[in-house]
Design an enzyme around this catalytic site. Structure first.
Site, PDB file in Angstrom:
ATOM      1  N   GLY A  22     -33.530  -7.462 -19.620  1.00  0.00           N
ATOM      2  CA  GLY A  22     -32.746  -6.575 -18.769  1.00  0.00           C
ATOM      3  C   GLY A  22     -31.933  -7.280 -17.700  1.00  0.00           C
ATOM      4  O   GLY A  22     -31.628  -6.696 -16.667  1.00  0.00           O
ATOM      5  N   SER A  23     -31.538  -8.519 -17.973  1.00  0.00           N
ATOM      6  CA  SER A  23     -30.728  -9.196 -16.946  1.00  0.00           C
ATOM      7  C   SER A  23     -29.341  -8.560 -16.838  1.00  0.00           C
ATOM      8  O   SER A  23     -28.756  -8.519 -15.750  1.00  0.00           O
ATOM      9  CB  SER A  23     -30.633 -10.703 -17.212  1.00  0.00           C
ATOM     10  N   ASN A  24     -28.822  -8.052 -17.942  1.00  0.00           N
ATOM     11  CA  ASN A  24     -27.548  -7.318 -17.838  1.00  0.00           C
ATOM     12  C   ASN A  24     -27.731  -6.012 -17.077  1.00  0.00           C
ATOM     13  O   ASN A  24     -26.856  -5.616 -16.297  1.00  0.00           O
ATOM     14  CB  ASN A  24     -26.968  -7.057 -19.236  1.00  0.00           C
ATOM     15  N   ASN A 117     -21.405  -1.650 -25.787  1.00  0.00           N
ATOM     16  CA  ASN A 117     -22.394  -2.678 -26.121  1.00  0.00           C
ATOM     17  C   ASN A 117     -21.882  -4.005 -25.578  1.00  0.00           C
ATOM     18  O   ASN A 117     -20.674  -4.200 -25.421  1.00  0.00           O
ATOM     19  CB  ASN A 117     -22.561  -2.777 -27.637  1.00  0.00           C
ATOM     20  N   HIS A 119     -22.205  -8.075 -26.529  1.00  0.00           N
ATOM     21  CA  HIS A 119     -22.650  -8.940 -27.630  1.00  0.00           C
ATOM     22  C   HIS A 119     -22.379 -10.394 -27.252  1.00  0.00           C
ATOM     23  O   HIS A 119     -21.298 -10.710 -26.752  1.00  0.00           O
ATOM     24  CB  HIS A 119     -21.904  -8.566 -28.914  1.00  0.00           C
ATOM     25  N   GLU A 153     -19.570   0.533 -37.090  1.00  0.00           N
ATOM     26  CA  GLU A 153     -19.643  -0.835 -37.612  1.00  0.00           C
ATOM     27  C   GLU A 153     -20.412  -1.719 -36.638  1.00  0.00           C
ATOM     28  O   GLU A 153     -20.038  -1.807 -35.453  1.00  0.00           O
ATOM     29  CB  GLU A 153     -18.211  -1.372 -37.790  1.00  0.00           C
ATOM     30  N   ASP A 155     -21.508  -4.251 -34.217  1.00  0.00           N
ATOM     31  CA  ASP A 155     -20.778  -5.218 -33.401  1.00  0.00           C
ATOM     32  C   ASP A 155     -19.279  -5.242 -33.735  1.00  0.00           C
ATOM     33  O   ASP A 155     -18.612  -6.260 -33.545  1.00  0.00           O
ATOM     34  CB  ASP A 155     -21.367  -6.636 -33.563  1.00  0.00           C
ATOM     35  N   GLU A 184     -21.898 -12.835 -19.160  1.00  0.00           N
ATOM     36  CA  GLU A 184     -22.176 -11.423 -19.485  1.00  0.00           C
ATOM     37  C   GLU A 184     -22.365 -10.620 -18.207  1.00  0.00           C
ATOM     38  O   GLU A 184     -21.916  -9.477 -18.090  1.00  0.00           O
ATOM     39  CB  GLU A 184     -23.433 -11.310 -20.356  1.00  0.00           C
TER      40      GLU A 184
HETATM   41  C1  GAR Z   1     -27.844 -10.450 -24.093  1.00  0.00           C
HETATM   42  O1  GAR Z   1     -27.469 -11.775 -24.356  1.00  0.00           O
HETATM   43  C2  GAR Z   1     -27.037  -9.502 -24.948  1.00  0.00           C
HETATM   44  O2  GAR Z   1     -25.714  -9.925 -25.127  1.00  0.00           O
HETATM   45  C3  GAR Z   1     -27.791  -9.551 -26.233  1.00  0.00           C
HETATM   46  O3  GAR Z   1     -29.134  -9.535 -25.862  1.00  0.00           O
HETATM   47  C4  GAR Z   1     -29.262 -10.172 -24.596  1.00  0.00           C
HETATM   48  C5  GAR Z   1     -30.006  -9.243 -23.673  1.00  0.00           C
HETATM   49  O4  GAR Z   1     -30.327  -9.895 -22.485  1.00  0.00           O
HETATM   50  N1  GAR Z   1     -27.473  -8.455 -27.071  1.00  0.00           N
HETATM   51  C6  GAR Z   1     -27.390  -8.539 -28.387  1.00  0.00           C
HETATM   52  O5  GAR Z   1     -27.621  -9.565 -29.003  1.00  0.00           O
HETATM   53  C7  GAR Z   1     -27.024  -7.259 -29.080  1.00  0.00           C
HETATM   54  N2  GAR Z   1     -26.531  -7.539 -30.407  1.00  0.00           N
HETATM   55  P1  GAR Z   1     -30.824  -9.078 -21.231  1.00  0.00           P
HETATM   56  O6  GAR Z   1     -31.965  -8.197 -21.712  1.00  0.00           O
HETATM   57  O7  GAR Z   1     -31.299 -10.129 -20.285  1.00  0.00           O
HETATM   58  O8  GAR Z   1     -29.674  -8.267 -20.697  1.00  0.00           O
END
Ligand code: GAR
Length: 225
Positions: A22-24, A117, A119, A153, A155, A184
Site C-alpha cells: 500500500g505504498s501507493n 490502475n 502498472h 484488456e 493493463d 509511482e
Molecule cells: C506497485 O509497484 C504497482 O505498480 C504494482 O504493485 C505494486 C504495489 O505496491 N501493481 C501491479 O503490478 C499491478 N499489475 P504498493 O502496494 O506498495 O502500492
C-alpha cells in the site's frame, strides 16, 4: 454514471483497492492530507487480510474492508460481491493500487471511465507480472510506470501519465523496482488530482482528455517539471 465529472467543489468519493504494502495508497493519503486532492478516500478494500496497506489506512482513519477471494467459487461471484461492497461507498473513482487480481469485464464495465490502475512498466511494454525482471532481460535502457484507465484488456486501457527511470549498470529487479516505485508515488496522486478536479476524463471514444484536449500520448512526468 457519466465519465465526465463537473467540478462541483465537493471532494470526489474514492475507493482504493489493494493487495499488499500500500505504498501507493500512502502517497494518495499523504496528498489528501496535504490538501492536494479534491478527493475523499472513503474506503480501502483488500482481498488479503494481512495487507500492510490496511494498517496504513487505519492509521489515517480511513474505513477498511477485507473481501477475501477465498471462499468464492469463481471470479464472477467475487467481482459481483466486490461491486456490491463498493456500491455502499458510492465511489466516483476506484483506484487500483497494487490490487493483484484480474477483473471480469462485467466489473470493469460498471466503473467505466472512473477506474484507474497503476502498472510498473512503460505500457504497452511489459503488461502482466515481473515487469522489472523482464525490462532487465529485454535490455531496456529505460523503464517506468504508467497510470491508465482500466478497460477489459489487462493493463491495456488508455494511458494518462508515465514516469521514466533509467536502467543503470548493476541493476537487479529489486533496485529497479524501488526506483520505479518512487516515481509511482509521484504520478498516481497527480492523476487522481486531475480527475478529482474535473480536468481529466475518458471521452466516449475511449480517448483520454486532459484540460479539454485529447492526449495523443500519455503525459510524461519529466515534461511537467
Ligand atoms: C506497485 O509497484 C504497482 O505498480 C504494482 O504493485 C505494486 C504495489 O505496491 N501493481 C501491479 O503490478 C499491478 N499489475 P504498493 O502496494 O506498495 O502500492
Amino acid at each position: 454514471m457519466p465519465s465526465e465529472r463537473p467540478d462541483t467543489g465537493t471532494p470526489l468519493p474514492v475507493a482504493v483497492l489493494i493487495s499488499g504494502s500500500g505504498s501507493n495508497l500512502q502517497a494518495l493519503i499523504d496528498a489528501q492530507q496535504a490538501g492536494e486532492l479534491a478527493a475523499d478516500i472513503r474506503v480501502v478494500v483488500s482481498n488479503r487480510a494481512d495487507a500492510y496497506g490496511l494498517t496504513r489506512a487505519r492509521q489515517a482513519g480511513i474505513e477498511t474492508q477485507v473481501l477475501s477471494h477465498r471462499g468464492f467459487p469463481n471470479r464472477a461471484d467475487y467481482d459481483a460481491a466486490l461491486a456490491d461492497l463498493l456500491g455502499d461507498f458510492d465511489p466516483g473513482l476506484v483506484v487500483l493500487a497494487g490490487f493483484m487480481r484480474i477483473l471480469t469485464p462485467e466489473f470493469v464495465a460498471g466503473f467505466h471511465g472512473r477506474m484507474f490502475n497503476i502498472h510498473p512498466s512503460l505500457l504497452p511494454k511489459h503488461p502482466g507480472l515481473h515487469t522489472h525482471q523482464r525490462a532487465l532481460e529485454a535490455g531496456d535502457t529505460e523503464h517506468g510506470a504508467t497510470v491508465h484507465f482500466v478497460t477489459e484488456e489487462l493493463d491495456g486501457g488508455p494511458a494518462v501519465i508515465q514516469a521514466r527511470v533509467p536502467v543503470l549498470p548493476g541493476d537487479d529487479a529489486d533496485r529497479l523496482a524501488a526506483r520505479v516505485l518512487a516515481q509511482e508515488h509521484r504520478i498516481y496522486p497527480l492523476a487522481v488530482r486531475w480527475f478529482a478536479s474535473g480536468r481529466l476524463r475518458l471521452d466516449d471514444t475511449g480517448h483520454v482528455v486532459l484540460d479539454d484536449k485529447p492526449l495523443s500520448a500519455p503525459v510524461r512526468l519529466d515534461e511537467l517539471i
